[in-house]
Design a protein around this motif. Structure first.
Motif, PDB file in Angstrom:
ATOM      1  N   PHE A   1       0.709  -1.158  -0.116  1.00  0.00           N
ATOM      2  CA  PHE A   1      -0.054   0.007   0.181  1.00  0.00           C
ATOM      3  C   PHE A   1       1.011   1.258   0.028  1.00  0.00           C
ATOM      4  CE2 PHE A   1      -2.490  -3.531   1.966  1.00  0.00           C
ATOM      5  CZ  PHE A   1      -3.782  -3.301   0.852  1.00  0.00           C
ATOM      6  N   SER A   2       0.059   2.620  -0.299  1.00  0.00           N
ATOM      7  CA  SER A   2       0.886   3.626  -0.315  1.00  0.00           C
ATOM      8  C   SER A   2       1.693   4.055   0.962  1.00  0.00           C
ATOM      9  CB  SER A   2      -0.109   4.839  -0.585  1.00  0.00           C
ATOM     10  OG  SER A   2      -0.742   4.517  -1.720  1.00  0.00           O
ATOM     11  N   SER A   3       2.715   4.694   0.838  1.00  0.00           N
ATOM     12  CA  SER A   3       3.538   5.025   2.231  1.00  0.00           C
ATOM     13  C   SER A   3       3.678   4.031   3.426  1.00  0.00           C
ATOM     14  CB  SER A   3       2.624   6.062   2.646  1.00  0.00           C
ATOM     15  OG  SER A   3       2.454   7.131   1.712  1.00  0.00           O
ATOM     16  N   THR A   4       3.888   2.955   2.742  1.00  0.00           N
ATOM     17  CA  THR A   4       4.510   1.720   3.645  1.00  0.00           C
ATOM     18  C   THR A   4       5.820   1.770   4.028  1.00  0.00           C
ATOM     19  OG1 THR A   4       3.963   0.179   2.088  1.00  0.00           O
ATOM     20  CG2 THR A   4       2.450   0.036   3.661  1.00  0.00           C
ATOM     21  N   GLY A   5       6.554   2.674   3.172  1.00  0.00           N
ATOM     22  CA  GLY A   5       7.932   2.781   3.680  1.00  0.00           C
ATOM     23  C   GLY A   5       8.712   1.787   2.723  1.00  0.00           C
TER      24      GLY A   5
ATOM     25  N   THR B   1      -1.117   5.278  10.355  1.00  0.00           N
ATOM     26  CA  THR B   1       0.591   5.442  10.510  1.00  0.00           C
ATOM     27  C   THR B   1       1.060   5.821   9.122  1.00  0.00           C
ATOM     28  OG1 THR B   1       0.263   3.212  11.849  1.00  0.00           O
ATOM     29  CG2 THR B   1       2.470   3.783  10.913  1.00  0.00           C
ATOM     30  N   ARG B   2       0.557   5.201   8.029  1.00  0.00           N
ATOM     31  CA  ARG B   2       1.005   5.597   6.769  1.00  0.00           C
ATOM     32  C   ARG B   2       0.773   7.114   6.509  1.00  0.00           C
ATOM     33  NH1 ARG B   2      -1.353   2.811   2.891  1.00  0.00           N
ATOM     34  NH2 ARG B   2      -3.113   1.873   4.193  1.00  0.00           N
TER      35      ARG B   2
ATOM     36  N   LYS C   1      -6.743  11.511   3.398  1.00  0.00           N
ATOM     37  CA  LYS C   1      -7.663  11.161   2.303  1.00  0.00           C
ATOM     38  C   LYS C   1      -6.900  10.398   1.091  1.00  0.00           C
ATOM     39  CE  LYS C   1     -11.566  13.670  -0.111  1.00  0.00           C
ATOM     40  NZ  LYS C   1     -11.171  14.353  -1.034  1.00  0.00           N
ATOM     41  N   ASN C   2      -6.033  11.261   0.647  1.00  0.00           N
ATOM     42  CA  ASN C   2      -5.279  10.725  -0.374  1.00  0.00           C
ATOM     43  C   ASN C   2      -4.701   9.461  -0.472  1.00  0.00           C
ATOM     44  OD1 ASN C   2      -2.079  10.515  -1.860  1.00  0.00           O
ATOM     45  ND2 ASN C   2      -3.596  11.287  -3.300  1.00  0.00           N
ATOM     46  N   VAL C   3      -4.228   9.088   0.842  1.00  0.00           N
ATOM     47  CA  VAL C   3      -3.612   7.560   0.882  1.00  0.00           C
ATOM     48  C   VAL C   3      -4.822   6.654   0.769  1.00  0.00           C
ATOM     49  CG1 VAL C   3      -2.682   6.104   2.903  1.00  0.00           C
ATOM     50  CG2 VAL C   3      -1.558   8.229   2.140  1.00  0.00           C
TER      51      VAL C   3
END
Ligand code: C5P
Length: 226
Positions: free
Chosen positions: A11-15, A155-156, A178-180
């Motif tokens: 997923f988005s922004s999971t590092g 968290t993300r 919202k974007n994530v």
């Protein structure tokens, strides 16, 4: 040591990219950030006014041959910067403006076809760490190591919000959250190459894990194979 292909999806922004970069440096592998490629196409869409009043992407497919994407090493940061038609767009592609349209652009099959072809070439020699949404399922289904990164949406969003604020963008936490969430929904539900965990991927939830621990665990997965 044999050279392998490491696919990191999630997923988005999971590092994903932080870990992928560290892993590539440690193993002396090439790192490919496929999200940056979709982001650069989304920037092209915005810069060329290819979104109509209804908010849909129009006339992109016939313009795809005009798009050239490259990565070049930035001597200062030690990382590769993304170039769109010869211009360094590394900063611009990370803005919320681009994030807000990228998943719509990435759902277009012709876009995916073009980028997947380039990604396959970039990883053809193995010795590559590639992160994205469809690396273990579509780009390199035979990758020796596949990871599927997850973390809670909050968290993300916190991670992404901090990143954007650190870069000087004026954004609210709610807009980032919202974007994530929207991107995850679009990415998981599109027809072509939706974000799904590959059967052989190791699920890796890093909601409550520091970078050091994440890296050590993932590096150990790799050491078992190479
Ligand atoms: O990884 P990043 O968050 O920068 O990716 C931006 C967007 O690009 C994703 O939300 C997704 O819509 C798209 N993407 C994709 N397939 C990939 C990598 C990214 O569809 N392999």
């Amino acid at each position: 040591m044999k050279k392998i292909t490491i696919a990191i999806d999630g997923f988005s922004s999971t590092g994903k990219s932080t870990i992928a970069k560290q892993l590539a440096k440690k193993l002396n592998y090439v790192y490919v950030d496929t999200g940056a490629m979709y982001r650069a196409v989304a920037l092209f869409v915005l810069n060329n006014g290819l979104i109509n009043e209804a908010g849909e992407v129009k006339n992109l497919v016939e313009k795809l041959p005009e798009i050239t994407l490259n990565f070049k090493l930035n001597e200062e940061t030690g990382n590769a910067d993304t170039y769109l038609n010869g211009e360094n767009v590394e900063k611009e592609i990370r803005t919320l403006r681009v994030s807000n349209v990228v998943s719509m652009v990435a759902a277009i099959s012709e876009v995916r076809k073009k980028l997947v072809e380039q990604q396959k070439k970039m990883g053809a020699e193995k010795g590559v760490v590639m992160d994205g949404r469809d690396i273990g399922t579509v780009v390199f289904p035979d990758a020796e190591l596949k990871l599927f990164m997850t973390a809670s949406a909050k968290t993300r969003a916190h991670r992404r919000y901090k990143e954007l604020v650190d870069r000087g963008e004026e954004v609210t936490f709610d807009a980032v959250l919202k974007n994530v969430q929207e991107r995850d929904h679009l990415d998981s539900n599109r027809e072509d190459s939706p974000l799904i965990q590959a059967e052989t991927a190791i699920e890796f939830d890093n909601s409550d894990m520091g970078l050091k621990e994440q890296f050590e665990r993932i590096y150990n997965f790799a050491l078992r194979i190479i």
